[in-house]
Design a protein around this motif. Sequence first.
Motif, PDB file in Angstrom:
ATOM      1  N   GLN A 194     -42.170  16.141 -27.383  1.00  0.00           N
ATOM      2  CA  GLN A 194     -42.879  17.394 -27.577  1.00  0.00           C
ATOM      3  C   GLN A 194     -42.492  17.946 -28.945  1.00  0.00           C
ATOM      4  N   ASN A 195     -43.511  18.243 -29.748  1.00  0.00           N
ATOM      5  CA  ASN A 195     -43.268  18.698 -31.119  1.00  0.00           C
ATOM      6  C   ASN A 195     -42.380  17.724 -31.886  1.00  0.00           C
ATOM      7  N   GLY A 196     -42.570  16.442 -31.635  1.00  0.00           N
ATOM      8  CA  GLY A 196     -41.827  15.412 -32.345  1.00  0.00           C
ATOM      9  C   GLY A 196     -40.418  15.189 -31.851  1.00  0.00           C
ATOM     10  N   GLU A 197     -39.993  15.943 -30.829  1.00  0.00           N
ATOM     11  CA  GLU A 197     -38.626  15.832 -30.321  1.00  0.00           C
ATOM     12  C   GLU A 197     -38.631  15.172 -28.948  1.00  0.00           C
ATOM     13  N   PRO A 198     -37.629  14.307 -28.666  1.00  0.00           N
ATOM     14  CA  PRO A 198     -37.533  13.707 -27.330  1.00  0.00           C
ATOM     15  C   PRO A 198     -37.303  14.780 -26.256  1.00  0.00           C
ATOM     16  N   VAL A 199     -37.908  14.579 -25.082  1.00  0.00           N
ATOM     17  CA  VAL A 199     -37.780  15.531 -23.973  1.00  0.00           C
ATOM     18  C   VAL A 199     -37.223  14.800 -22.759  1.00  0.00           C
ATOM     19  N   LYS A 200     -36.208  15.378 -22.140  1.00  0.00           N
ATOM     20  CA  LYS A 200     -35.645  14.756 -20.938  1.00  0.00           C
ATOM     21  C   LYS A 200     -35.680  15.691 -19.732  1.00  0.00           C
ATOM     22  N   VAL A 201     -35.799  16.991 -19.997  1.00  0.00           N
ATOM     23  CA  VAL A 201     -35.827  17.934 -18.882  1.00  0.00           C
ATOM     24  C   VAL A 201     -37.063  18.805 -18.961  1.00  0.00           C
ATOM     25  N   SER A 202     -37.457  19.339 -17.819  1.00  0.00           N
ATOM     26  CA  SER A 202     -38.616  20.209 -17.730  1.00  0.00           C
ATOM     27  C   SER A 202     -38.275  21.595 -18.272  1.00  0.00           C
ATOM     28  N   GLU A 232     -50.819  -1.393 -23.684  1.00  0.00           N
ATOM     29  CA  GLU A 232     -50.555  -2.500 -22.769  1.00  0.00           C
ATOM     30  C   GLU A 232     -49.125  -2.378 -22.244  1.00  0.00           C
ATOM     31  N   SER A 233     -48.883  -2.946 -21.077  1.00  0.00           N
ATOM     32  CA  SER A 233     -47.602  -2.754 -20.384  1.00  0.00           C
ATOM     33  C   SER A 233     -46.418  -3.245 -21.199  1.00  0.00           C
ATOM     34  N   THR A 234     -46.624  -4.224 -22.086  1.00  0.00           N
ATOM     35  CA  THR A 234     -45.516  -4.796 -22.855  1.00  0.00           C
ATOM     36  C   THR A 234     -45.075  -3.905 -24.007  1.00  0.00           C
ATOM     37  N   SER A 235     -45.821  -2.820 -24.261  1.00  0.00           N
ATOM     38  CA  SER A 235     -45.469  -1.908 -25.349  1.00  0.00           C
ATOM     39  C   SER A 235     -44.723  -0.699 -24.806  1.00  0.00           C
ATOM     40  N   GLN A 236     -43.685  -0.276 -25.525  1.00  0.00           N
ATOM     41  CA  GLN A 236     -43.036   0.977 -25.155  1.00  0.00           C
ATOM     42  C   GLN A 236     -44.039   2.106 -25.372  1.00  0.00           C
ATOM     43  N   LEU A 237     -44.052   3.067 -24.465  1.00  0.00           N
ATOM     44  CA  LEU A 237     -45.047   4.142 -24.527  1.00  0.00           C
ATOM     45  C   LEU A 237     -44.377   5.452 -24.919  1.00  0.00           C
ATOM     46  N   ASP A 238     -44.832   6.030 -26.017  1.00  0.00           N
ATOM     47  CA  ASP A 238     -44.383   7.361 -26.432  1.00  0.00           C
ATOM     48  C   ASP A 238     -45.430   8.366 -25.948  1.00  0.00           C
ATOM     49  N   PHE A 239     -45.028   9.210 -25.016  1.00  0.00           N
ATOM     50  CA  PHE A 239     -45.946  10.143 -24.360  1.00  0.00           C
ATOM     51  C   PHE A 239     -45.740  11.532 -24.960  1.00  0.00           C
ATOM     52  N   ASP A 240     -46.776  12.056 -25.616  1.00  0.00           N
ATOM     53  CA  ASP A 240     -46.705  13.359 -26.276  1.00  0.00           C
ATOM     54  C   ASP A 240     -47.179  14.443 -25.307  1.00  0.00           C
ATOM     55  N   LEU A 241     -46.238  15.208 -24.761  1.00  0.00           N
ATOM     56  CA  LEU A 241     -46.577  16.239 -23.783  1.00  0.00           C
ATOM     57  C   LEU A 241     -47.466  17.322 -24.390  1.00  0.00           C
ATOM     58  N   GLY A 242     -47.229  17.651 -25.656  1.00  0.00           N
ATOM     59  CA  GLY A 242     -48.050  18.666 -26.319  1.00  0.00           C
ATOM     60  C   GLY A 242     -49.484  18.212 -26.475  1.00  0.00           C
ATOM     61  N   LEU A 243     -49.674  16.945 -26.870  1.00  0.00           N
ATOM     62  CA  LEU A 243     -51.020  16.401 -27.053  1.00  0.00           C
ATOM     63  C   LEU A 243     -51.766  16.343 -25.725  1.00  0.00           C
TER      64      LEU A 243
END
Length: 564
Positions: free
Chosen positions: A383-391, A420-431
């Motif tokens: 989120q906003n370019g920063e890793p998120v681990k907690v809600s 595809e499943s073989t790629s690591q997925l970066d999930f942007d919560l803001g987007l």
Amino acid sequence: MSDVVTKATGQLRAAIEDAAKKAIAASTLPQGELAPFTIEVPADRSHGDFAANAAMVSARTLRTAPRKIAEAIGEHLDLTGTYFDRAEIAGPGFLNFFLNPGYYADIVKDVLDKGDQYGRSDYGKGERVVVEFVSANPTGPMHIGNARGGALGDGIASVLDAAGYQVWREFYVNDAGNQIEKFALSLEARYLQHFQGEDAVPFPEDGYHGADITERAREFAEAFGDRYVNADTDERKKALVDYVLPRNIEALRRDLSRYRIDYDEWFRESVLHNDGELKDTMELMKQKGLTYEKDGALWYKATEHGGEKDEVLIRQNGNPTYFAADIAYHRNKLEKRGFDRAVNVWGADHHGHVARLKGALDAIGLDGSKLDIVLMQLVRLFQNGEPVKVSKRTGKSITLATLLDEIPLDAARFFFNLRESTSQLDFDLGLAVEQSSQNPVYYVQYAHARICSILKNLKEEGVTPRACTREELIALQAPEERELIRHLSAYTGEIIEAAKAYDPARITRYAIDLATLFHKFYNACHVKGENEPLMQARLNLCMAVRGVLHNVLALLKITAPESM
């Protein structure tokens, strides 16, 4: 492929084979036969709409240079009555073919005629496939990796179903074995600590430390009070597990149902233990000479069947290992229940387990190649370019349930199938919550809503879409129209390729491209204000695009809004 694409491919194959026969009869080519050749849609359509490698692959069988074979075929080629109006020879002997306007008209008509069935095919010939995915331990809530596994597994099941396979969705409940014993010990410690204090009751070093264990133990204490404090430890642990496990499983079921995932079966590992299937499988392995005993344990000769090291099946204490249960479970799928194929979605950390399980299935007389494992890489939340681990809302680690509290469900389903499943997925919560064209699911849904708006506005002006004749649809000849129709024609083939590769990300990419091509068409080609036949042809094209967008989103279990 759509019926029209299949027909076009068949026409082309017949025309090429007929031309080759005529060339041989006329002695333009030597006696012989064409080698098996492929017809495909080239990536660069400027070189042709379809391409065939017939001349290239037949150089040996016809003992002639590919270019000369191509020229001979071209000389005798008759495309009368087909979807093609001309052919070109390129390079060392490629045969390129160009479609006539009738093809584009028939694609639009095919899409409209088939409606919500457009895209479906009988490619899989009804083969029975069980897709097992998520299968999270019922000892706690589902983590973010399960969120990806759920969307991926359900997407795989959906594309297989659309490609003509008979699909069974399954969740494997690990309600037996070591993890349940650890679960029981963890609950027991938290229950006793509830009454006696944390200092008085040590917590198992390898126990489950999550807050959910403490919460479940508290619920049990509220329901039963201190009745089990002085009970026998086995009685206490059984009571705790019997109370908590069904509630955890129901929570998994509830969260997954909210995620639009409903399984045909929740298969319990305990069934394998209780009905003798696991014991029977171990006996079968002994009879086949696949095991030996050492240090009081039963071992599988894995190194003789593709494994890196031998594996324990039954521990010294008589308890079967997870691997033993896994062999029995897959025997149940392929032998007892008779599935033609089993597909499992696993985390990438299970990579080492793939070869040994397939090898074990081969060893007991089942075909290990009937088991396909889809390995899934990790998810990183940003989120906003920063890793998120907690809600942000709860301050707790993000589970599937908390994720669905924070972002639209449609975005979760779409985003987790973007790669595809073989790629690591970066999930942007803001987007995922952004309402703009940068958000891919919003972009696709907006294209659907835009078409609905066009039709609604025209209806208010007294313009109602009507079915067009083939001649009217042939008027759709602008480059943007043709590009859009070609993309519509590719949908069925994309589903088949996604099913073959277990890759539903092909469908999200297809949807994004379709939305892009529609917006491009809409900006270049006026619908309103044209002569009536052309306006109606373009309305038919708009409705065809709307139908395919709806079908794509329905396949991914994503809503198709009529307004945004």
